[in-house]
Write a protein that holds these residues in place. Structure first.
Motif, short mmCIF file in Angstrom:
data_model
loop_
_atom_site.label_atom_id
_atom_site.label_comp_id
_atom_site.label_asym_id
_atom_site.label_seq_id
_atom_site.Cartn_x
_atom_site.Cartn_y
_atom_site.Cartn_z
N ALA A 1 0.92 -1.15 -0.01
CA ALA A 1 0.04 0.19 0.03
C ALA A 1 0.93 1.40 -0.05
O ALA A 1 0.44 2.37 -0.68
CB ALA A 1 -0.87 -0.10 1.25
N ILE A 2 1.76 1.44 0.66
CA ILE A 2 2.84 2.42 0.79
C ILE A 2 3.64 2.54 -0.47
O ILE A 2 3.65 3.61 -0.98
CB ILE A 2 3.75 2.36 1.98
N LEU A 3 3.70 1.42 -0.90
CA LEU A 3 4.80 1.56 -2.41
C LEU A 3 3.75 2.04 -3.51
O LEU A 3 4.22 2.71 -4.39
CB LEU A 3 5.26 0.11 -2.94
N ARG A 4 2.52 1.62 -3.25
CA ARG A 4 1.66 1.92 -4.24
C ARG A 4 1.45 3.45 -4.41
O ARG A 4 1.45 4.21 -5.33
CB ARG A 4 0.08 1.08 -4.12
N VAL A 5 1.20 4.15 -3.06
CA VAL A 5 1.15 5.61 -2.98
C VAL A 5 2.32 6.26 -3.46
O VAL A 5 2.18 7.25 -4.39
CB VAL A 5 0.93 6.14 -1.67
N LEU A 6 3.49 5.77 -3.35
CA LEU A 6 4.71 6.53 -3.65
C LEU A 6 4.73 6.43 -5.09
O LEU A 6 5.27 7.13 -5.84
CB LEU A 6 5.98 5.92 -2.86
N CYS A 7 4.73 5.06 -5.63
CA CYS A 7 4.76 4.89 -7.13
C CYS A 7 3.55 5.81 -7.83
O CYS A 7 4.09 6.43 -8.86
CB CYS A 7 4.52 3.31 -7.32
N THR A 8 2.57 5.80 -7.27
CA THR A 8 1.55 6.72 -8.06
C THR A 8 2.12 8.30 -7.89
O THR A 8 1.91 8.84 -8.88
CB THR A 8 0.27 6.84 -7.38
#
Length: 412
Positions: free
Chosen positions: A260-267
Motif C-alpha cells: 500500500a505504501i509503495l503504491r502511494v509512492l509509485c503513484t
C-alpha cells in the motif's frame, strides 16, 4: 448516404474509418477515435485528454504561424520548471548518498549498516542517466562514406549546426539525433529504410531536420533539464509493488501494508513523471517546428514539404518498404514504389493530425508541420544534392542496405 458538414455544408470524409470530419472547415476533426490505443488507461479520460491535446497543439501551431520569429524554446517557464525539478532531485539523491555512506561508516557491521547500504542502492538505482553509445550499432566513418560525410558537412554549414560525432545506421524506418553521455557526444542515426526512399533533396531535408536538433534549444535533450523526466520514470519503476508474498498472517499483513505504501509512492512518482514529460513534450514540439524550418532552409521549401507529407503516410510507407524487401528488391529501387505517396493531400494531412495528436507526443502532427512550412516565406535550397553524389552515397551504403533488407524481410 452522404452526410454534409453542419457548419459549411461540405460532404464529410472519414478515410480509414472513425468519426467523420469536414475537409474544408475541419469541423469534428478533434473528435476522439475510439480505436486508438489507450494512453491514460480510461477511455473517458483519454477522450478529454485528446481534445485538450488537440486544442493545445492547434494553438501552438497558430502562434508559430502568426509569429515565425517566435524565440527558441529553452528560456521560458518550462525550462525553469525542469531545471528546478532536476536540481532538487539531484540534491535529494546526493543527500541519500551522503546519509547512506555516513550510516555505513558509523555503524559498520551492525544491523543499521543494512539500512545504509539500502539507501546507497536506492541512490544508485535512480541515479541520473545521460545515455551511452550503443556498442553494437553499425557506425559509419568518413573513409567508408566520404560523400555522405561531405553532404553532412554542407548541411551543417547551412543550418549552423555542429557535425555529429558519431553517425550510425539501422534497419528502422526512422531517423534521430541525440546528445548523450558526460562528454555530450552528438549522435546521428539514419534508418536506412527511410533514407532509401527519399529523393536527393528530401535527404537533405532529413539531415537538416536532424542536425537542427543540435541547435534548436530542445529542453528534452539538455544534460540538466532532461534529468527530472528520466529519473522520475526510473523511480516509478523502482517503487512499483511486486507480486503478493508471505506465508503467515503476520507476513501477509506486513506485505499488504508495504504494498500500500509503495503504491502511494509509485503513484506520486508517476504523476510527477507524467507532468514533467507533458511539459517537456509541449516545449519539444516547438523545437521540432524549428528543426523543420532549418530543414527548409537547407533543402528548400518544396523538398521539406514533400518530406513531411511522406511522413503523413508513415503506415503505408512502412507496408510498401516491407513488401519490397520481402520481394527481394534492393533498397535503391524502393524510392520508385513510394513516388505516388508524395502528392500533397489535405485530407491525408488532416487524418495525420487526428491520429498523431497526443498530450505526450514529442512531435507535432506531421500534417501541421507541412502546413507551417508552406505558410512561411519560401526558401530556395542552400544545399543541392546532385544525382551523381546521391548515387555515390547509395553505393557507399550498399552493404548496409543488403543487411537492412534482410532484417526487414525476416522481421516483416
Amino acid at each position: 448516404m452522404e452526410i454534409n458538414c453542419p457548419r459549411c455544408a461540405i460532404a464529410l470524409v472519414s478515410p480509414g474509418g472513425g468519426p467523420p470530419w469536414c475537409p474544408a472547415c475541419e469541423w469534428n476533426l478533434d473528435a476522439y477515435d475510439e480505436r486508438r490505443p489507450p494512453e491514460l488507461g480510461w477511455r473517458w479520460l483519454d477522450r478529454r485528454a485528446h481534445r485538450l491535446a488537440y486544442r493545445l497543439t492547434m494553438a501552438r501551431h497558430a502562434e508559430l504561424h502568426a509569429d515565425p520569429a517566435r524565440p527558441m524554446p529553452g528560456g521560458g517557464r518550462t525550462r525553469v520548471v525542469l531545471l528546478v525539478a532536476s536540481v532538487l532531485l539531484l540534491a535529494v539523491i546526493a543527500g541519500i548518498v551522503v546519509l547512506g555512506a555516513w550510516i555505513v561508516i558509523a555503524t559498520w557491521l551492525s544491523l543499521a549498516t543494512v539500512f545504509g547500504v539500502l539507501l546507497l542502492l536506492i541512490a544508485y538505482a535512480v541515479r541520473p542517466r545521460l545515455g551511452r553509445l550503443d556498442r553494437d550499432a553499425d557506425r559509419l566513418d568518413e573513409m567508408t562514406a566520404p560523400t555522405l560525410f561531405a553532404l553532412l558537412r554542407r548541411v551543417a554549414d547551412a543550418t549552423g549546426a555542429p557535425m555529429p560525432d558519431v553517425v550510425e545506421v539501422d534497419a528502422v524506418l526512422n531517423a534521430s539525433a541525440a546528445t548523450i553521455g558526460l562528454r555530450r557526444t552528438r549522435v546521428l542515426r539514419l534508418g536506412l529504410p527511410l533514407w532509401a526512399v527519399l529523393t536527393p533533396q528530401e535527404r537533405v531535408a532529413l539531415l537538416g531536420h536532424e542536425l537542427g536538433h543540435f541547435v534548436n534549444g530542445d529542453t528534452r535533450r539538455g544534460a540538466l533539464t532532461g534529468v527530472a523526466t528520466r529519473t522520475f520514470g526510473e523511480l516509478a519503476l523502482l517503487l512499483r509493488p511486486g507480486p503478493p508474498a508471505g506465508d503467515t498472517l503476520v507476513m501477509m499483513i506486513a506485505d499488504l501494508i508495504t504494498r500500500a505504501i509503495l503504491r502511494v509512492l509509485c503513484t506520486g512518482a508517476v504523476a510527477v513523471h507524467v507532468l514533467l514529460v507533458w511539459l517537456s513534450m509541449r516545449d519539444g514540439q516547438h523545437a521540432e517546428y524549428l528543426a523543420d524550418d532549418l530543414a527548409a532552409r537547407a533543402a528548400g521549401t518544396t523538398a521539406a514539404v514533400s518530406f513531411l507529407d511522406l511522413l503523413c503516410r508513415a503506415e503505408t510507407l512502412d507496408m510498401i518498404v516491407r513488401r519490397d524487401a520481402r520481394a527481394g528488391l534492393e533498397p535503391p529501387l524502393w524510392r520508385a514504389s513510394v513516388d505516388e505517396l508524395r502528392a500533397a493531400d489535405p485530407v491525408v494531412r488532416q487524418r495525420a493530425i487526428r491520429q498523431e495528436v497526443s498530450m505526450f507526443a514529442g512531435h507535432p502532427p506531421s500534417g501541421l508541420r507541412a502546413r507551417l512550412i508552406e505558410a512561411r516565406a519560401p526558401h530556395a535550397p542552400a544545399v543541392v544534392l546532385a544525382e551523381s553524389d546521391d548515387a555515390s552515397i547509395d553505393a557507399e551504403l550498399a552493404k548496409r542496405y543488403a543487411v537492412a533488407r534482410r532484417e526487414i524481410a525476416i522481421g516483416g
